[in-house]
Write an enzyme that holds these catalytic residues in place. Structure first.
Site, PDB file in Angstrom:
ATOM      1  N   GLY A   8       8.367  12.442   6.361  1.00  0.00           N
ATOM      2  CA  GLY A   8       8.832  11.110   5.917  1.00  0.00           C
ATOM      3  C   GLY A   8      10.351  11.048   5.912  1.00  0.00           C
ATOM      4  O   GLY A   8      10.953  10.398   5.066  1.00  0.00           O
ATOM      5  N   GLY A  11      12.311   7.609   5.823  1.00  0.00           N
ATOM      6  CA  GLY A  11      12.073   6.664   4.721  1.00  0.00           C
ATOM      7  C   GLY A  11      13.247   6.569   3.763  1.00  0.00           C
ATOM      8  O   GLY A  11      14.321   7.139   4.003  1.00  0.00           O
ATOM      9  N   GLN A  12      13.035   5.844   2.649  1.00  0.00           N
ATOM     10  CA  GLN A  12      14.138   5.577   1.712  1.00  0.00           C
ATOM     11  C   GLN A  12      14.735   6.874   1.171  1.00  0.00           C
ATOM     12  O   GLN A  12      15.945   7.069   1.206  1.00  0.00           O
ATOM     13  CB  GLN A  12      13.663   4.703   0.533  1.00  0.00           C
ATOM     14  CG  GLN A  12      14.826   4.227  -0.339  1.00  0.00           C
ATOM     15  CD  GLN A  12      14.473   4.032  -1.819  1.00  0.00           C
ATOM     16  OE1 GLN A  12      13.376   4.374  -2.255  1.00  0.00           O
ATOM     17  NE2 GLN A  12      15.400   3.505  -2.572  1.00  0.00           N
ATOM     18  N   ILE A  35       7.123   9.684  11.798  1.00  0.00           N
ATOM     19  CA  ILE A  35       5.911   9.148  12.420  1.00  0.00           C
ATOM     20  C   ILE A  35       6.327   8.300  13.618  1.00  0.00           C
ATOM     21  O   ILE A  35       7.457   7.822  13.687  1.00  0.00           O
ATOM     22  CB  ILE A  35       5.046   8.306  11.436  1.00  0.00           C
ATOM     23  CG1 ILE A  35       5.885   7.216  10.750  1.00  0.00           C
ATOM     24  CG2 ILE A  35       4.357   9.196  10.425  1.00  0.00           C
ATOM     25  CD1 ILE A  35       5.071   6.218   9.965  1.00  0.00           C
ATOM     26  N   TYR A 143      -1.534   2.888  -6.071  1.00  0.00           N
ATOM     27  CA  TYR A 143      -0.371   3.781  -6.001  1.00  0.00           C
ATOM     28  C   TYR A 143      -0.453   4.820  -7.117  1.00  0.00           C
ATOM     29  O   TYR A 143      -0.324   6.030  -6.886  1.00  0.00           O
ATOM     30  CB  TYR A 143       0.895   2.931  -6.141  1.00  0.00           C
ATOM     31  CG  TYR A 143       2.199   3.692  -6.058  1.00  0.00           C
ATOM     32  CD1 TYR A 143       2.582   4.316  -4.890  1.00  0.00           C
ATOM     33  CD2 TYR A 143       3.058   3.733  -7.150  1.00  0.00           C
ATOM     34  CE1 TYR A 143       3.799   4.982  -4.805  1.00  0.00           C
ATOM     35  CE2 TYR A 143       4.281   4.398  -7.075  1.00  0.00           C
ATOM     36  CZ  TYR A 143       4.648   5.014  -5.902  1.00  0.00           C
ATOM     37  OH  TYR A 143       5.846   5.667  -5.813  1.00  0.00           O
ATOM     38  N   LYS A 147      -0.945   8.870  -7.086  1.00  0.00           N
ATOM     39  CA  LYS A 147       0.090   9.752  -7.644  1.00  0.00           C
ATOM     40  C   LYS A 147      -0.506  10.735  -8.666  1.00  0.00           C
ATOM     41  O   LYS A 147      -0.166  11.925  -8.665  1.00  0.00           O
ATOM     42  CB  LYS A 147       1.233   8.939  -8.269  1.00  0.00           C
ATOM     43  CG  LYS A 147       2.112   8.253  -7.237  1.00  0.00           C
ATOM     44  CD  LYS A 147       2.785   9.266  -6.315  1.00  0.00           C
ATOM     45  CE  LYS A 147       3.630   8.658  -5.239  1.00  0.00           C
ATOM     46  NZ  LYS A 147       4.051   9.604  -4.212  1.00  0.00           N
ATOM     47  N   ILE A 173      14.316   4.244  -7.480  1.00  0.00           N
ATOM     48  CA  ILE A 173      15.515   4.907  -6.930  1.00  0.00           C
ATOM     49  C   ILE A 173      16.420   3.884  -6.263  1.00  0.00           C
ATOM     50  O   ILE A 173      15.962   3.052  -5.468  1.00  0.00           O
ATOM     51  CB  ILE A 173      15.117   6.025  -5.964  1.00  0.00           C
ATOM     52  CG1 ILE A 173      14.389   7.103  -6.780  1.00  0.00           C
ATOM     53  CG2 ILE A 173      16.338   6.634  -5.281  1.00  0.00           C
ATOM     54  CD1 ILE A 173      13.788   8.185  -5.967  1.00  0.00           C
TER      55      ILE A 173
HETATM   56  C1  AKB Z   1       7.801   1.653  -6.629  1.00  0.00           C
HETATM   57  O1  AKB Z   1       8.361   0.720  -7.235  1.00  0.00           O
HETATM   58  O2  AKB Z   1       6.683   1.562  -6.105  1.00  0.00           O
HETATM   59  C2  AKB Z   1       8.520   2.979  -6.571  1.00  0.00           C
HETATM   60  C3  AKB Z   1       8.201   3.862  -7.725  1.00  0.00           C
HETATM   61  C4  AKB Z   1       8.797   3.646  -9.025  1.00  0.00           C
HETATM   62  O3  AKB Z   1       7.474   4.791  -7.583  1.00  0.00           O
HETATM   63  N1  AKB Z   1       9.922   2.761  -6.475  1.00  0.00           N
END
Ligand code: AKB
Length: 318
Positions: A8, A11-12, A35, A143, A147, A173
């Site tokens: 990755g 990415g950011q 990718i 998400y 995680k 971030i």
């Molecule tokens: C998001 O907002 O999805 C991410 C995080 C806090 O994991 N920046």
């Protein structure tokens, strides 16, 4: 000398972390894994080796690890929180199936693995203020589900097979290099771009919505310091709370206005982002990271704002 693969890398986080790792470990020792749809460009491409390393193809990861004799993998492949809600199965495929691919290769080739978790791994039943290291994690977003799973699977591979897995729970971030995409905390990056371009900012979250945030240099330092930490001191592994600042939209707005007095902000609430943000902690307790690997951030809201504005002004944004 280490040989590192960043999965990755375009990415950011990856685009800056790859460059920082190259500075510390040497350009040829850090492979930018990308990718097909997102090839490295510019400095990232020119400063060191890159390789196709799609986390959803285990053979690809295996080939890169063998070819470059990789011993450390920074696995940054993931969909962010808002976009994961529109593609939950893909979020799982990249986040969890992808992690299994990495861990299996890591087990066979003895690689250390960093797979970041997030404040998104918590949910509305988590204590919201000074959220403890070990507490309730019942997220309702895909998400968050991925995680928490990556934390558990990473700990499993450590306990069962001795794979050296470590991670932090990243807050939002903020960076002046690569823009994030599809996250709940993205507003705290977008607001600086609007301010520097002289545009009014329309905030998608309500006043009083507190979340932890962090400036990119501290986020990179956290990842690298944890991977360098003395393993005999680590009581926890996946994943450490880290913190440097917590603010609501009106707080960051006021801070930017100190530097750019004509800046204006209005609100137009995005219901999905608000729902997600409300379920996340207001602030994390990062005592364990301080005690186990000497975590200490350098930036607060004030110093980050000065630096962000200076760097964005220098880029002459259109
Ligand atoms: C998001 O907002 O999805 C991410 C995080 C806090 O994991 N920046």
């Amino acid at each position: 000398m280490k040989n590192i693969l960043v999965v990755g890398a375009t990415g950011q986080i990856g685009s800056e972390l790859t460059m920082e790792l190259r500075k510390r470990y040497g350009n040829n020792h850090v492979i930018a894994g990308y990718i097909q749809s997102s090839e490295p460009k510019g400095e990232l491409l020119e400063s060191g080796p890159s390789a196709l390393a799609d986390v959803t193809y285990s053979e690809m990861i295996l080939d890169v690890v063998k070819k470059y004799k990789i011993d450390t993998i920074y696995n940054l492949a993931a969909l962010l929180s808002v976009v994961a809600e529109s593609k939950p199965q893909l979020a799982w495929h990249i986040g969890v199936d992808g992690l299994f691919n990495i861990l299996e290769v890591a087990r066979q080739y003895n690689c250390a693995v960093f797979t970041p978790s997030s404040i998104g791994s918590f949910g509305s039943t988590t204590p919201h203020v000074k959220t403890p290291q070990d507490t309730i994690q019942r997220p309702r977003t895909m998400y968050g589900v991925t995680k928490v799973t990556t934390e558990l699977v990473s700990d499993y591979y450590y306990g069962r097979y001795g794979v050296d897995t470590r991670a932090v729970r990243f807050p939002g971030i903020i960076s002046n290099v690569t823009a994030p995409g599809g996250g709940t905390t993205d507003y705290a990056v977008d607001i600086y771009y609007s301010a520097v371009k002289g545009q009014r900012f329309v905030c998608p979250l309500k006043e009083g919505t507190f979340m932890d945030m962090m400036y990119m240099p501290d986020a990179m330092n956290a990842a690298i310091s944890l991977m360098e930490a003395d393993p005999t001191r680590l009581i926890h592994r996946n994943a450490f709370n880290i913190a440097s600042m917590s603010f609501a939209p009106e707080t960051i707005y006021a801070e930017i206005k100190k530097n750019l007095p004509s800046f204006e902000m209005t609100y137009d609430i995005d219901p999905l982002k608000q729902l997600i943000a409300d379920s996340w902690p207001d602030s994390l307790d990062d005592t364990c990271a301080q005690q186990e690997w000497d975590w200490k951030p350098q930036y607060n809201l004030e110093s980050m704002t000065v630096d962000m504005i200076e760097k964005l002004k220098a880029r002459d944004l259109k």
